[in-house]
Structures are given as structure tokens and as C-alpha cells.
Design an enzyme around this catalytic site. Structure first.
Site, short mmCIF file in Angstrom:
data_model
loop_
_atom_site.label_atom_id
_atom_site.label_comp_id
_atom_site.label_asym_id
_atom_site.label_seq_id
_atom_site.Cartn_x
_atom_site.Cartn_y
_atom_site.Cartn_z
CE1 TYR A 50 -1.24 -0.54 7.85
CE2 TYR A 50 -1.93 -0.63 5.55
CZ TYR A 50 -1.25 -1.17 6.62
OH TYR A 50 -0.56 -2.35 6.46
CD GLU A 77 -3.12 -1.16 2.01
OE1 GLU A 77 -3.58 -0.07 2.36
OE2 GLU A 77 -3.59 -2.25 2.38
P1 NAD Z 1 -2.95 -7.28 12.92
O1 NAD Z 1 -3.70 -6.02 13.10
O2 NAD Z 1 -3.69 -8.58 12.78
O3 NAD Z 1 -1.93 -7.48 14.15
C1 NAD Z 1 -1.17 -6.45 14.66
C2 NAD Z 1 -0.54 -6.93 15.97
O4 NAD Z 1 0.30 -5.87 16.46
C3 NAD Z 1 -1.57 -7.23 17.07
O5 NAD Z 1 -1.21 -8.41 17.74
C4 NAD Z 1 -1.45 -6.03 18.01
O6 NAD Z 1 -1.76 -6.33 19.36
C5 NAD Z 1 0.01 -5.66 17.84
N1 NAD Z 1 0.26 -4.24 18.14
C6 NAD Z 1 -0.42 -3.16 17.70
N2 NAD Z 1 0.09 -2.04 18.23
C7 NAD Z 1 1.16 -2.42 18.99
C8 NAD Z 1 2.09 -1.70 19.79
N3 NAD Z 1 2.05 -0.37 19.89
N4 NAD Z 1 3.05 -2.41 20.44
C9 NAD Z 1 3.11 -3.77 20.34
N5 NAD Z 1 2.22 -4.49 19.62
C10 NAD Z 1 1.27 -3.82 18.95
O7 NAD Z 1 -2.00 -7.04 11.67
P2 NAD Z 1 -1.53 -8.04 10.53
O8 NAD Z 1 -2.56 -8.07 9.47
O9 NAD Z 1 -1.04 -9.28 11.14
O10 NAD Z 1 -0.29 -7.22 9.94
C11 NAD Z 1 1.01 -7.41 10.47
C12 NAD Z 1 1.98 -6.51 9.71
O11 NAD Z 1 1.96 -6.83 8.32
C13 NAD Z 1 1.63 -5.03 9.80
O12 NAD Z 1 2.84 -4.32 9.94
C14 NAD Z 1 0.97 -4.72 8.47
O13 NAD Z 1 1.19 -3.38 8.12
C15 NAD Z 1 1.69 -5.67 7.55
N6 NAD Z 1 0.95 -6.13 6.38
C16 NAD Z 1 -0.29 -6.70 6.51
C17 NAD Z 1 -0.95 -7.17 5.38
C18 NAD Z 1 -2.29 -7.86 5.49
O14 NAD Z 1 -2.88 -8.21 4.46
N7 NAD Z 1 -2.84 -8.10 6.68
C19 NAD Z 1 -0.37 -7.04 4.12
C20 NAD Z 1 0.89 -6.45 4.02
C21 NAD Z 1 1.53 -6.01 5.15
P1 TYD Z 2 -9.25 -4.89 3.66
O1 TYD Z 2 -9.38 -6.32 4.02
O2 TYD Z 2 -9.65 -3.85 4.66
O3 TYD Z 2 -7.74 -4.68 3.18
P2 TYD Z 2 -7.05 -3.40 2.43
O4 TYD Z 2 -7.90 -2.23 2.55
O5 TYD Z 2 -5.79 -3.25 3.21
O6 TYD Z 2 -6.82 -3.84 1.02
O7 TYD Z 2 -10.09 -4.62 2.34
C1 TYD Z 2 -9.85 -5.35 1.15
C2 TYD Z 2 -10.75 -4.78 0.08
O8 TYD Z 2 -12.12 -5.08 0.42
C3 TYD Z 2 -10.67 -3.27 -0.05
O9 TYD Z 2 -10.79 -2.91 -1.42
C4 TYD Z 2 -11.90 -2.77 0.72
C5 TYD Z 2 -12.90 -3.88 0.52
N1 TYD Z 2 -13.87 -4.08 1.64
C6 TYD Z 2 -15.25 -4.16 1.37
O10 TYD Z 2 -15.68 -4.05 0.21
N2 TYD Z 2 -16.10 -4.34 2.42
C7 TYD Z 2 -15.67 -4.46 3.70
O11 TYD Z 2 -16.52 -4.59 4.63
C8 TYD Z 2 -14.26 -4.40 3.96
C9 TYD Z 2 -13.74 -4.52 5.37
C10 TYD Z 2 -13.40 -4.22 2.89
#
Ligand code: NAD
Ligand code: TYD
Length: 339
Positions: free
Chosen positions: A153, A127
Site C-alpha cells: 500500500y 505511510e
Molecule cells: P476508502 O478505502 O474509505 O475509500 C476509497 C474510495 O475510493 C472508495 O469510495 C472506493 O470505491 C474508491 N475507489 C477505489 N478504487 C477506485 C478506482 N479504481 N476508481 C475510482 N474509485 C475508486 O479510503 P479513505 O480511507 O477514505 O482514503 C482516501 C484517501 O486518503 C486514499 O488515497 C488514502 O491513501 C488516503 N489516506 C487515508 C488515510 C486514512 O487514515 N484513512 C490517511 C492518510 C491518507
Molecule cells: P489501520 O486502521 O489498518 O491503519 P494503518 O495500518 O494504515 O495505520 O491500523 C491502525 C493500527 O491498528 C495499525 O498499527 C494496525 C493495528 N490494527 C490492529 O491491531 N488490529 C486490527 O484488527 C486492525 C485492523 C489494525
């Protein structure tokens, strides 16, 4: 080898903890997590009694607490997953994103400088590159695509990436950064698209699709993300950025329809709701660099990964029911009643 995994009680961090303990029996894996709304000890329950696992409840913005843990544990590697991760929440309340995602990253790297480590790995996101237009399927994000963020974000994650690169250049901190596309799989918090749609469909509740559902995301099964980070921390070149993604592009509507079909539910459950402000149109990763340099390729096709994911949510109802019956209920009511 001792690795601190920050954010290990969250979705990807939790999967990474399981992956590493399973693969490297001699490694010590230490989870540092503040247990925000997204952190969940039930995700770590299967490893709670593993003698190679340890948990600290601590906030990465709390310098004293972080220094104390580093002093005591003397880790070799830090993998920073800890973050505020939901775009919609960043639109409602950007402040905490700046605190955790930027300031927290700075505190962790200061601890690395103070106590010495062999690698600091920053888990970032595609992103940071902004979005691509829907009518240019030939375009992909490479590691040299300029940072161009849309949401608080993504801006906070891009700021952290710049800070990580600055610490490498200025202090020679041995860093790597990975920028991954959207993950899916077990332990995914129900506010995100895929788990939300699975859980709502199971309850015959409306599936809220933002705008026309035409936005495209490049889906990666979470285990493939873990294997890529594993490779980068062991074999990646210090100072480098690696994109992680698997050419699994789907529109949101396609994803929702696949879930409905798998669950045998009607498409009448789909409800088109007000679009997300500043909604990114398309994310698409070019993973050539990590493939050529480190030999990484994703192992799971979306068609298989989504089946495994749905099965996991069916087999682990307690895990998500505890979440949706807790404070998440208020978030859901507040967020979706405005739409
Ligand atoms: P998540 O929201 O599921 O988990 C985040 C974790 O971080 C939680 O366990 C929370 O308690 C902890 N946390 C939050 N604030 C904190 C703080 N101040 N100190 C210590 N711990 C803290 O997130 P996720 O989806 O597992 O994402 C993990 C990482 O991967 C993030 O850095 C996110 O930006 C990155 N990322 C996520 C995706 C995705 O699709 N979910 C994709 C690319 C990158
Ligand atoms: P999300 O899982 O929040 O991930 P990101 O915004 O980081 O890509 O959303 C994935 C896609 O789905 C995004 O285009 C927003 C859309 N979305 C919906 O259409 N409805 C929903 O309720 C949510 C949470 C996301």
C-alpha cells in the site's frame, strides 16, 4: 468553481464532499467513484438531492471513461482520494493497489493535461515515509523526510507521489500533495482499527490487537483533514508537499482501551493476535509547514473526536450494519481466522 472529488463514496472523500457542499454553496462538487467494496452510496445519501452535487460511477484506471467525464464537466480542480487504502489487503493482494493507486493517478493527471485544470491535488499518506522507532519520541516526519515504504500500500502511494511530482516538473501540471496521518470519524469503513473496535465492542466480540498493541499512530479527526485540503487547494503553493497531522499520538492499545472505557465494556474483550507482517512501529507528523504557511491547525482533540465518533456509530447503526452483513463478512472471517 467545479471540483471533481475522486473516491468521494469512501471515508475521507465522503466527508470532504459533505464539508465542501456545506461550506461553499456556489461550488459544483462532482464525485467520481468506482464503488469498490469501500465505496458506499449511503455515505452520499444526505447530498443525493443537492443540485450542486453530481455522481459518476467510474474507475480512475478507465482512461476513456475519465476523459469523457472531463470533456463533459470541464472541472477546475481535481482532488484525488480514490485508492485502495487498507494495508492488510495490500499484503494479501498487491496488484489492485498498483493499478488504482499508481496507474489511476497517471490517468487522472493525463486527463488534467488534456483538458486543462487549475489544480490537481493528490491525497497521500504519512505511510510513504516508512516508520519511526518507538524509543525516539523526538523524531517526526517532515516534508523532506526520505520516502521509505514498508507495505505494498505505502509503496503504491509513494510511487503515485513521485509520478505527481514528475508531472509537475515535466509538464508544469499545477499539482499539490498532502500527506496525512491516520484519520478517524464518521463513515469510516469497519475494517480499520477504530470502527472495527467500536463495532466489535458493541457486540461483545473479541477485539483483535496485532502483536503487543504498542504501535503508535498519530490520529486526526477527519474534518480537520478536510479543512487542511480545503486550504491547500485554495492557498497552497503549486508543486509543494504539505504534511497534515495533529500531535495526537497513541498506541493501539491506548486507543482500544479508550473505546472500551467510553462504551463501558471490559478490557477482557482484548485478544492479542498474530502481528501484521512488516508492521510499521510509529507514525508521527511534524505539521509546522502547513501551520506556518497556511495557518492550519487541527480543531479536534482526540479525547473529543473519539467521543463524537463513537456517538456517530451508535446513531448510525444501519450504515455499518449493511456493510458488516454484506461481503465484508467473508473478508473478516478469512482475515481473522488466520490470526
Ligand atoms: P476508502 O478505502 O474509505 O475509500 C476509497 C474510495 O475510493 C472508495 O469510495 C472506493 O470505491 C474508491 N475507489 C477505489 N478504487 C477506485 C478506482 N479504481 N476508481 C475510482 N474509485 C475508486 O479510503 P479513505 O480511507 O477514505 O482514503 C482516501 C484517501 O486518503 C486514499 O488515497 C488514502 O491513501 C488516503 N489516506 C487515508 C488515510 C486514512 O487514515 N484513512 C490517511 C492518510 C491518507
Ligand atoms: P489501520 O486502521 O489498518 O491503519 P494503518 O495500518 O494504515 O495505520 O491500523 C491502525 C493500527 O491498528 C495499525 O498499527 C494496525 C493495528 N490494527 C490492529 O491491531 N488490529 C486490527 O484488527 C486492525 C485492523 C489494525
Amino acid at each position: 468553481m467545479k471540483i471533481i472529488v475522486t473516491g468521494g463514496a469512501g471515508f475521507i472523500g465522503g466527508n470532504f464532499v459533505h464539508y465542501m457542499l456545506n461550506k461553499y454553496k456556489a461550488y459544483d462538487i462532482i464525485c467520481l467513484d468506482a464503488l469498490t467494496y469501500a465505496g458506499n452510496m449511503e455515505t452520499l445519501a444526505p447530498v443525493q438531492n443537492n443540485p450542486k452535487f453530481k455522481f459518476y460511477k467510474a474507475d480512475i484506471t478507465d482512461r476513456l471513461a475519465v476523459y469523457e467525464i472531463f470533456e463533459k464537466e470541464k472541472p477546475d480542480i481535481i482532488v484525488n482520494f480514490a485508492a485502495e487504502s487498507h494495508v492488510d489487503r495490500s499484503i494479501d493482494n498487491p496488484g489492485i493497489f498498483l493499478q488504482t493507486n499508481i496507474i489511476g493517478t497517471g490517468v487522472l493527471m493525463d486527463a488534467c493535461r488534456k483538458y486543462g485544470i487549475t489544480r490537481y491535488h493528490q491525497v497521500s499518506t504519512d505511510e510513504v515515509y516508512g516508520d519511526l522507532p518507538l524509543d525516539r519520541p523526538d523524531l517526526f516526519f517532515t516534508e523532506t523526510t526520505p520516502l521509505h515504504t514498508s507495505s505494498p500500500y505505502s509503496a503504491s502511494k509513494a510511487s503515485a507521489d513521485l509520478l505527481v511530482q514528475a508531472y509537475h516538473r515535466t509538464y508544469k501540471l499545477p499539482v499539490t500533495i498532502s500527506r496525512c496521518s491516520n484519520n478517524y470519524g464518521p463513515y469510516h469503513f469497519p475494517e480499520k482499527l477504530i470502527p472495527l473496535m467500536i463495532i466489535n465492542a458493541l457486540a461483545d466480540k473479541e477485539l483483535p490487537v496485532y502483536g503487543k498493541g504498542e504501535n503508535v499512530r498519530d490520529w486526526l479527526y477527519v474534518e480537520d483533514h478536510c479543512s487542511a485540503i480545503d486550504l491547500i487547494i485554495h492557498e497552497g503553493k503549486v508543486g509543494e508537499v504539505y504534511n497534515i497531522g495533529g500531535h495526537n499520538e497513541k498506541t493501539n492499545l491506548e486507543v482500544v482501551k479508550i473505546i472500551l472505557k467510553e462504551l463501558g465494556k471490559s478490557e477482557d474483550l482484548i485478544k492479542y493476535v498474530t502481528d501484521r507482517p512488516g508492521h510499521d512501529m510509529r507514525y508521527a507528523i511534524d505539521p509546522t509547514k502547513i501551520h506556518h504557511e497556511l495557518g492550519w491547525l487541527p480543531a479536534t482533540k482526540f479525547e473529543d473526536g473519539i467521543k463524537k465518533t463513537i456517538k456517530w456509530y451508535l446513531d448510525n447503526k444501519e450504515w455499518w450494519q449493511h456493510i458488516i452483513n454484506g461481503e465484508y463478512k467473508d473478508y473478516y472471517a478469512k482475515h481473522y481466522s488466520k490470526k
